[in-house]
Design an enzyme around this catalytic site. Structure first.
Site, PDB file in Angstrom:
ATOM      1  N   ASN A  62      12.171 -21.457  28.500  1.00 33.30           N
ATOM      2  CA  ASN A  62      13.321 -20.680  28.978  1.00 33.30           C
ATOM      3  C   ASN A  62      14.574 -21.538  29.022  1.00 33.30           C
ATOM      4  O   ASN A  62      14.536 -22.703  29.377  1.00 33.30           O
ATOM      5  CB  ASN A  62      13.036 -20.011  30.331  1.00 33.30           C
ATOM      6  CG  ASN A  62      12.597 -20.951  31.428  1.00 33.30           C
ATOM      7  OD1 ASN A  62      11.952 -21.972  31.175  1.00 33.30           O
ATOM      8  ND2 ASN A  62      12.942 -20.631  32.656  1.00 33.30           N
ATOM      9  N   GLU A  64      18.387 -21.385  30.429  1.00 34.60           N
ATOM     10  CA  GLU A  64      19.286 -20.651  31.324  1.00 34.60           C
ATOM     11  C   GLU A  64      20.748 -20.986  31.039  1.00 34.60           C
ATOM     12  O   GLU A  64      21.057 -21.882  30.253  1.00 34.60           O
ATOM     13  CB  GLU A  64      18.890 -20.939  32.779  1.00 34.60           C
ATOM     14  CG  GLU A  64      17.480 -20.427  33.071  1.00 34.60           C
ATOM     15  CD  GLU A  64      17.054 -20.562  34.522  1.00 34.60           C
ATOM     16  OE1 GLU A  64      17.750 -21.237  35.305  1.00 34.60           O
ATOM     17  OE2 GLU A  64      15.994 -19.986  34.850  1.00 34.60           O
ATOM     18  N   CYS A  73      14.423 -15.981  27.908  1.00 32.21           N
ATOM     19  CA  CYS A  73      13.049 -16.316  28.314  1.00 32.21           C
ATOM     20  C   CYS A  73      12.355 -17.151  27.235  1.00 32.21           C
ATOM     21  O   CYS A  73      12.659 -17.050  26.036  1.00 32.21           O
ATOM     22  CB  CYS A  73      12.226 -15.050  28.509  1.00 32.21           C
ATOM     23  SG  CYS A  73      12.737 -14.014  29.870  1.00 32.21           S
ATOM     24  N   GLU A  75       9.378 -16.820  25.974  1.00 29.92           N
ATOM     25  CA  GLU A  75       8.631 -16.054  24.973  1.00 29.92           C
ATOM     26  C   GLU A  75       9.530 -15.643  23.815  1.00 29.92           C
ATOM     27  O   GLU A  75       9.145 -15.704  22.648  1.00 29.92           O
ATOM     28  CB  GLU A  75       8.017 -14.784  25.600  1.00 29.92           C
ATOM     29  CG  GLU A  75       6.986 -15.050  26.674  1.00 29.92           C
ATOM     30  CD  GLU A  75       7.586 -15.148  28.072  1.00 29.92           C
ATOM     31  OE1 GLU A  75       8.712 -15.673  28.220  1.00 29.92           O
ATOM     32  OE2 GLU A  75       6.921 -14.715  29.019  1.00 29.92           O
ATOM     33  N   CYS A 112       8.169 -10.653  30.742  1.00 24.86           N
ATOM     34  CA  CYS A 112       9.059  -9.593  31.236  1.00 24.86           C
ATOM     35  C   CYS A 112       9.109  -8.451  30.216  1.00 24.86           C
ATOM     36  O   CYS A 112       8.637  -8.586  29.079  1.00 24.86           O
ATOM     37  CB  CYS A 112      10.457 -10.151  31.502  1.00 24.86           C
ATOM     38  SG  CYS A 112      11.449 -10.342  30.013  1.00 24.86           S
ATOM     39  N   CYS A 115      10.680  -9.235  26.824  1.00 27.42           N
ATOM     40  CA  CYS A 115       9.819 -10.086  25.979  1.00 27.42           C
ATOM     41  C   CYS A 115       8.660  -9.287  25.407  1.00 27.42           C
ATOM     42  O   CYS A 115       8.273  -9.480  24.252  1.00 27.42           O
ATOM     43  CB  CYS A 115       9.312 -11.293  26.764  1.00 27.42           C
ATOM     44  SG  CYS A 115      10.628 -12.485  27.086  1.00 27.42           S
TER      45      CYS A 115
HETATM   46  N1  THU Z   1      11.274 -16.177  32.436  1.00 28.06           N
HETATM   47  C1  THU Z   1      10.672 -16.410  31.238  1.00 28.06           C
HETATM   48  O1  THU Z   1      10.994 -17.391  30.543  1.00 28.06           O
HETATM   49  N2  THU Z   1       9.709 -15.552  30.837  1.00 28.06           N
HETATM   50  C2  THU Z   1       9.328 -14.445  31.511  1.00 28.06           C
HETATM   51  O2  THU Z   1       8.577 -13.633  30.976  1.00 28.06           O
HETATM   52  C3  THU Z   1       9.797 -14.234  32.874  1.00 28.06           C
HETATM   53  C4  THU Z   1      10.954 -15.059  33.293  1.00 28.06           C
HETATM   54  C5  THU Z   1      12.327 -17.088  32.866  1.00 28.06           C
HETATM   55  C6  THU Z   1      13.709 -16.501  32.825  1.00 28.06           C
HETATM   56  C7  THU Z   1      14.435 -17.354  33.835  1.00 28.06           C
HETATM   57  O3  THU Z   1      14.885 -18.529  33.179  1.00 28.06           O
HETATM   58  C8  THU Z   1      13.352 -17.747  34.825  1.00 28.06           C
HETATM   59  O4  THU Z   1      12.111 -17.488  34.197  1.00 28.06           O
HETATM   60  C9  THU Z   1      13.409 -16.992  36.135  1.00 28.06           C
HETATM   61  O5  THU Z   1      13.467 -15.627  35.907  1.00 28.06           O
END
Ligand code: THU
Length: 163
Positions: A62, A64, A73, A75, A112, A115
């Site tokens: 991930n 940000e 994310c 994935e 999520c 994804c």
């Molecule tokens: N996140 C992911 O990378 N994958 C997911 O399926 C759920 C959430 C990340 C996004 C963000 O950087 C952090 O987790 C908190 O939401």
């Protein structure tokens, strides 16, 4: 009125050693991918490892952003990277590993909704299922044999007509 229950098969493993060598390898790669997570805002790290049919593994984590919605994310970083680099090689599986600096992650974090939709696109495109493996820092490990089962009543290109 008709009523239909929509369910899916979830395989639950108590530890990594119960899994196939290939699944173990991919989950370990997802753990490695965690190390490149850029998550200064949530402190929630996610690593993803995509296994291609030819054995190549593509990692993602991930990423940000100070403008929160601009982040992505793990994935989607991984599957988009696989799609961009190896567009004609089908995806066999994706392993997802989650770890937090705040709360020890004791169960797998499911992908999520966005994804799931992004992974589904590749499953539909290649016409073969993509295995989903999920782990936290401890606790059970989940395996699901297709992303479609995690996204019932999903939307795909067939709704768009002749595309
Ligand atoms: N996140 C992911 O990378 N994958 C997911 O399926 C759920 C959430 C990340 C996004 C963000 O950087 C952090 O987790 C908190 O939401």
């Amino acid at each position: 009125m008709k009523k239909r229950n929509v369910g899916f098969e979830l395989l639950i493993f108590e530890k990594l050693e119960e899994m196939t060598p290939e699944d173990q390898m991919l989950l370990r790669q997802a753990d490695t991918a965690l190390e490149s997570s850029y998550s200064p805002y949530s402190n929630f790290k996610v690593g993803a490892a995509v296994l291609l049919e030819d054995g190549k593994v593509v990692l993602g984590s991930n990423q940000e952003n100070a403008s929160y919605p601009a982040g992505l994310c793990a994935e989607r970083v991984a599957v988009f990277s696989a799609g961009a680099q190896f567009p004609n090689v089908p995806i066999k599986a994706i392993a997802i590993s989650a770890a937090s600096a705040h709360n020890f992650v004791t169960q797998p974090a499911g992908p999520c909704g966005s994804c799931r939709q992004a992974i589904l696109e590749y499953e539909v495109k290649q016409k073969s299922p993509i295995t989903i493996l999920m782990k936290g820092q401890s606790g059970p490990i989940y395996k699901c044999n297709s992303i479609a089962s995690l996204l019932p009543l999903s939307f795909d290109h067939t709704f768009l007509g002749d595309s």
